[in-house]
Design a protein around this motif. Structure first.
Motif, short mmCIF file in Angstrom:
data_model
loop_
_atom_site.label_atom_id
_atom_site.label_comp_id
_atom_site.label_asym_id
_atom_site.label_seq_id
_atom_site.Cartn_x
_atom_site.Cartn_y
_atom_site.Cartn_z
N ILE A 99 -5.27 9.45 -9.82
CA ILE A 99 -4.18 10.02 -9.02
C ILE A 99 -4.32 9.60 -7.56
CG2 ILE A 99 -3.17 12.16 -8.15
CD1 ILE A 99 -3.75 13.43 -10.84
N ARG A 100 -5.55 9.65 -7.04
CA ARG A 100 -5.76 9.24 -5.65
C ARG A 100 -5.45 7.76 -5.46
NH1 ARG A 100 -10.43 12.59 -6.11
NH2 ARG A 100 -11.71 10.74 -6.51
N GLY A 101 -5.85 6.93 -6.42
CA GLY A 101 -5.56 5.51 -6.33
C GLY A 101 -4.07 5.24 -6.34
N TYR A 102 -3.36 5.93 -7.21
CA TYR A 102 -1.90 5.78 -7.30
C TYR A 102 -1.25 6.20 -5.99
CZ TYR A 102 2.89 6.73 -8.93
OH TYR A 102 4.26 6.75 -9.09
N THR A 103 -1.69 7.31 -5.44
CA THR A 103 -1.11 7.83 -4.20
C THR A 103 -1.41 6.89 -3.03
OG1 THR A 103 -1.38 10.11 -4.99
CG2 THR A 103 -1.04 9.80 -2.64
N ARG A 104 -2.64 6.40 -2.94
CA ARG A 104 -3.00 5.50 -1.84
C ARG A 104 -2.18 4.21 -1.89
NH1 ARG A 104 -8.72 6.81 -3.09
NH2 ARG A 104 -9.45 8.34 -1.57
N ALA A 105 -1.99 3.67 -3.09
CA ALA A 105 -1.21 2.44 -3.23
C ALA A 105 0.21 2.63 -2.72
CB ALA A 105 -1.20 1.99 -4.69
N ARG A 106 0.80 3.77 -3.01
CA ARG A 106 2.16 4.05 -2.57
C ARG A 106 2.21 4.30 -1.06
NH1 ARG A 106 5.97 4.97 -6.20
NH2 ARG A 106 7.14 6.35 -4.80
N LEU A 107 1.25 5.03 -0.53
CA LEU A 107 1.25 5.30 0.91
C LEU A 107 1.04 4.03 1.72
CD1 LEU A 107 -0.72 8.67 1.18
CD2 LEU A 107 1.75 8.30 1.20
N ALA A 108 0.25 3.10 1.20
CA ALA A 108 0.03 1.83 1.89
C ALA A 108 1.36 1.07 2.02
CB ALA A 108 -1.00 0.99 1.15
N LYS A 109 2.18 1.10 0.98
CA LYS A 109 3.47 0.42 1.03
C LYS A 109 4.44 1.15 1.95
CE LYS A 109 3.11 -1.56 -3.60
NZ LYS A 109 3.67 -1.60 -4.96
N ILE A 110 4.38 2.47 1.94
CA ILE A 110 5.24 3.24 2.83
C ILE A 110 4.89 2.93 4.29
CG2 ILE A 110 5.81 5.58 3.62
CD1 ILE A 110 5.49 6.50 0.71
N ASP A 111 3.60 2.85 4.60
CA ASP A 111 3.18 2.52 5.96
C ASP A 111 3.69 1.13 6.36
OD1 ASP A 111 1.88 4.91 6.18
OD2 ASP A 111 -0.12 4.11 5.80
N LYS A 112 3.60 0.18 5.45
CA LYS A 112 3.95 -1.20 5.76
C LYS A 112 5.46 -1.43 5.80
CE LYS A 112 2.96 -5.95 4.27
NZ LYS A 112 2.23 -6.78 3.26
N HIS A 113 6.21 -0.77 4.93
CA HIS A 113 7.65 -1.03 4.79
C HIS A 113 8.50 0.18 5.17
CE1 HIS A 113 6.02 -3.88 1.49
NE2 HIS A 113 6.18 -4.57 2.61
N SER A 114 8.03 1.00 6.07
CA SER A 114 8.76 2.23 6.42
C SER A 114 10.18 1.95 6.88
CB SER A 114 8.01 2.99 7.51
OG SER A 114 6.80 3.50 7.03
N LEU A 115 10.35 0.99 7.80
CA LEU A 115 11.68 0.70 8.32
C LEU A 115 12.59 0.16 7.23
CD1 LEU A 115 10.65 -0.96 11.70
CD2 LEU A 115 11.61 1.33 11.36
N TYR A 116 12.06 -0.68 6.37
CA TYR A 116 12.84 -1.23 5.27
C TYR A 116 13.29 -0.12 4.31
CZ TYR A 116 13.69 -3.62 0.82
OH TYR A 116 14.23 -4.05 -0.37
N ILE A 117 12.39 0.77 3.98
CA ILE A 117 12.70 1.86 3.06
C ILE A 117 13.72 2.81 3.68
CG2 ILE A 117 11.76 3.88 1.86
CD1 ILE A 117 9.13 2.33 1.58
#
Length: 224
Positions: A99-117
């Motif tokens: 669960i932590r791995g899944y959450t971290r993977a998603r948060l990393a993308k949110i941090d990187k692509h926040s403006l795009y999202i």
């Protein structure tokens, strides 16, 4: 006796789960592992597996309560029972790790692509409510930091972090043309560069993510 046998014995000593419940638990763990791997391998953020995560978290909560209620009694019994308790706790750690791995993977993308999202309703729909709150707070802090550091010294027309003028976009987008490994779940035929490619069940391919993007969302292929 293997690991799963020990866990089933523990369940049998504390309660009597139905076969359907046991199979559902095993299946959900497989789905969680797949979701984590896909999230790590995909260049874009995928749909949040809300129902799956909720079911697993509820089982974790019940399992923790069960261990707490039975730990004192179990520790007073045979050494074999103590070992079972340790193994069950290890299983909880394993699920928590996924669960932590899944959450971290998603948060990393949110941090990187926040403006795009943020600029796409379709991308926003992929986030959970907690992730959406996190993204908005992350952008708020980022904009405040950049403004205090250097944006306040620039003309107002140049202060937007999501500026796309001048033929240069300030928005970091996921690279949908990056190469990914896929495993075919449901056979199909796709057209790539004017060439038909037959995807046979169980086969493994390397190809551009854009070409099989829709098949990931439908579950016809999985990223590996």
């Amino acid at each position: 006796m293997n690991f799963d046998d020990i866990l089933r014995n523990f369940d049998a000593q504390t309660r009597k789960p139905s076969d359907i419940e046991t199979e559902s638990k095993v299946q959900d763990l497989r789905l969680l592992s797949t979701a984590w791997i896909q999230e790590r391998m995909s260049p874009e953020i995928l749909d949040y597996e809300g129902d799956l995560i909720d079911r697993i978290l509820e089982r974790l909560r019940k399992q923790v309560e069960l261990i707490e209620l039975n730990s004192i009694e179990l520790q007073q019994q045979k050494k074999e029972i103590k070992l079972i308790l340790v193994i069950v706790e290890s299983e909880l750690d394993r699920v928590s790790f996924l669960i932590r791995g899944y959450t971290r993977a998603r948060l990393a993308k949110i941090d990187k692509h926040s403006l795009y999202i943020r600029n796409s309703d379709d991308e926003i729909k992929k986030l959970s409510n907690s992730e959406l709150t996190y993204m908005e707070r992350h952008l708020e802090l980022l904009e405040e930091l950049f403004y205090n550091q250097f944006l306040n010294r620039l003309p107002e027309s140049l202060q937007a972090l999501d500026d796309t003028g001048g033929g240069i976009s300030m928005i970091v987008e996921p690279d949908l043309d990056s190469a990914v490994f896929i495993k075919v779940i449901n056979p199909s035929v796709i057209e790539l560069d004017n060439e038909e490619i037959e995807l046979t069940k169980g086969s493994v391919f390397v190809m551009r993510y854009r070409a099989i993007r829709h098949m990931v969302s439908t579950g016809d292929v999985v990223l590996i």
